[in-house]
Scaffold this active site. Structure first.
Site, PDB file in Angstrom:
ATOM      1  N   GLY A  45       6.863  80.379  51.876  1.00 30.19           N
ATOM      2  CA  GLY A  45       8.147  80.296  52.555  1.00 30.19           C
ATOM      3  C   GLY A  45       9.114  81.327  52.012  1.00 30.19           C
ATOM      4  O   GLY A  45       8.977  81.773  50.864  1.00 30.19           O
TER       5      GLY A  45
ATOM      6  N   CYS B 154       8.767  79.343  43.615  1.00 32.73           N
ATOM      7  CA  CYS B 154       9.783  79.996  44.444  1.00 32.73           C
ATOM      8  C   CYS B 154       9.701  81.489  44.166  1.00 32.73           C
ATOM      9  O   CYS B 154       9.616  81.890  43.005  1.00 32.73           O
ATOM     10  CB  CYS B 154      11.167  79.466  44.069  1.00 32.73           C
ATOM     11  SG  CYS B 154      12.505  80.263  44.987  1.00 32.73           S
ATOM     12  N   LEU B 155       9.732  82.284  45.208  1.00 30.05           N
ATOM     13  CA  LEU B 155       9.617  83.733  45.022  1.00 30.05           C
ATOM     14  C   LEU B 155      10.812  84.299  44.250  1.00 30.05           C
ATOM     15  O   LEU B 155      10.724  85.402  43.715  1.00 30.05           O
ATOM     16  CB  LEU B 155       9.466  84.439  46.373  1.00 30.05           C
ATOM     17  CG  LEU B 155       8.171  84.098  47.134  1.00 30.05           C
ATOM     18  CD1 LEU B 155       8.174  84.744  48.511  1.00 30.05           C
ATOM     19  CD2 LEU B 155       6.939  84.531  46.341  1.00 30.05           C
TER      20      LEU B 155
ATOM     21  N   GLN C 217      17.311  84.891  50.213  1.00 30.73           N
ATOM     22  CA  GLN C 217      16.476  85.440  49.138  1.00 30.73           C
ATOM     23  C   GLN C 217      16.286  86.947  49.262  1.00 30.73           C
ATOM     24  O   GLN C 217      15.829  87.596  48.321  1.00 30.73           O
ATOM     25  CB  GLN C 217      15.092  84.779  49.143  1.00 30.73           C
ATOM     26  CG  GLN C 217      15.107  83.349  48.650  1.00 30.73           C
ATOM     27  CD  GLN C 217      13.700  82.780  48.633  1.00 30.73           C
ATOM     28  OE1 GLN C 217      13.201  82.332  49.652  1.00 30.73           O
ATOM     29  NE2 GLN C 217      13.053  82.822  47.484  1.00 30.73           N
TER      30      GLN C 217
ATOM     31  N   HIS D 260      12.901  72.904  50.681  1.00 27.64           N
ATOM     32  CA  HIS D 260      13.129  73.967  49.699  1.00 27.64           C
ATOM     33  C   HIS D 260      13.840  75.159  50.359  1.00 27.64           C
ATOM     34  O   HIS D 260      14.840  75.668  49.837  1.00 27.64           O
ATOM     35  CB  HIS D 260      11.768  74.391  49.107  1.00 27.64           C
ATOM     36  CG  HIS D 260      11.825  75.498  48.120  1.00 27.64           C
ATOM     37  ND1 HIS D 260      11.473  75.353  46.795  1.00 27.64           N
ATOM     38  CD2 HIS D 260      12.192  76.799  48.254  1.00 27.64           C
ATOM     39  CE1 HIS D 260      11.643  76.513  46.162  1.00 27.64           C
ATOM     40  NE2 HIS D 260      12.067  77.407  47.034  1.00 27.64           N
ATOM     41  N   GLU D 261      13.320  75.588  51.520  1.00 26.99           N
ATOM     42  CA  GLU D 261      13.903  76.764  52.179  1.00 26.99           C
ATOM     43  C   GLU D 261      15.297  76.455  52.729  1.00 26.99           C
ATOM     44  O   GLU D 261      16.196  77.290  52.667  1.00 26.99           O
ATOM     45  CB  GLU D 261      12.988  77.284  53.293  1.00 26.99           C
ATOM     46  CG  GLU D 261      11.587  77.691  52.851  1.00 26.99           C
ATOM     47  CD  GLU D 261      11.550  78.598  51.636  1.00 26.99           C
ATOM     48  OE1 GLU D 261      12.504  79.362  51.394  1.00 26.99           O
ATOM     49  OE2 GLU D 261      10.556  78.517  50.887  1.00 26.99           O
TER      50      GLU D 261
ATOM     51  N   HIS E  31      17.875  76.758  50.108  1.00 29.80           N
ATOM     52  CA  HIS E  31      18.271  78.150  49.846  1.00 29.80           C
ATOM     53  C   HIS E  31      19.468  78.540  50.712  1.00 29.80           C
ATOM     54  O   HIS E  31      20.363  79.250  50.266  1.00 29.80           O
ATOM     55  CB  HIS E  31      17.125  79.111  50.173  1.00 29.80           C
ATOM     56  CG  HIS E  31      16.175  79.355  49.048  1.00 29.80           C
ATOM     57  ND1 HIS E  31      16.557  79.918  47.857  1.00 29.80           N
ATOM     58  CD2 HIS E  31      14.835  79.134  48.936  1.00 29.80           C
ATOM     59  CE1 HIS E  31      15.502  80.025  47.057  1.00 29.80           C
ATOM     60  NE2 HIS E  31      14.442  79.554  47.686  1.00 29.80           N
TER      61      HIS E  31
END
Ligand code: NI
Length: 166
Positions: free
Chosen positions: A46, A93-94, A51, A135-136, A139
């Site tokens: 994701g 997480c990226l 991000q 999660h996304e 963000h």
């Protein structure tokens, strides 16, 4: 398409909330294509617009297993309209390279969003997909997985990220 630069914690731009997308223009479509390419290249399951430094309410998810055909899901102006249950999930997480943390999430969610075609859709998700949506979507409110940790884990992860070669 282009691979975008993924911001790493503690970049302050990760704390910006995304603004709703007014119209799905060609520019938005190109950006979503770039987000997908960036997510696949990382690789990750994701990616949210904040991000990559773009404060818009857009995220992409693909939870297809390795070896399965890709199944990109695009969420524009998403809203989680219902949540149920509780599940603990080991998340990455990226924006936190190398980190993985147990996080409490709802185990089931109903999400309403627009797709790239501009059509509103509703999706009921559980397990990994439900976790990824939460999660996304976090963000896009400027919330990060570190915020959901207890004080000790939070401090350890914060230090690890500062020490890492970001
Ligand atoms: Ni993330």
């Amino acid at each position: 398409m282009a691979i975008l630069t993924i911001l790493h914690y503690p970049d302050p731009r990760l704390r910006e909330a995304g603004k709703p997308v007014d119209a799905i223009t060609d520019e938005v479509k190109k950006f979503v294509g770039d987000m997908a390419e960036t997510m696949y290249a990382a690789p990750g399951v994701g990616l949210a617009a904040t991000q990559v430094g773009v404060a818009l309410r857009i995220f992409v998810i693909d939870i297809a297993d390795e070896g399965e055909p890709s199944a990109l899901q695009v969420f524009i102006n998403a809203e989680i309209v219902e949540k149920r249950g509780k599940i603990e999930w080991k998340e990455g997480c990226l924006s936190f390279p190398g980190a993985s943390e147990n996080i409490d999430r709802a185990e089931w969610v109903k999400v309403r969003a627009k797709g790239l075609d501009g059509e509103l859709f509703e999706l009921e998700a559980e397990g990994l997909l439900a976790v990824a949506v939460q999660h996304e979507n976090d963000h896009l409110d400027g919330k990060l997985m570190i915020d959901k940790l207890g004080p000790l884990r939070k401090r350890v992860l914060h230090r690890k990220m500062l020490a890492g070669a970001n």
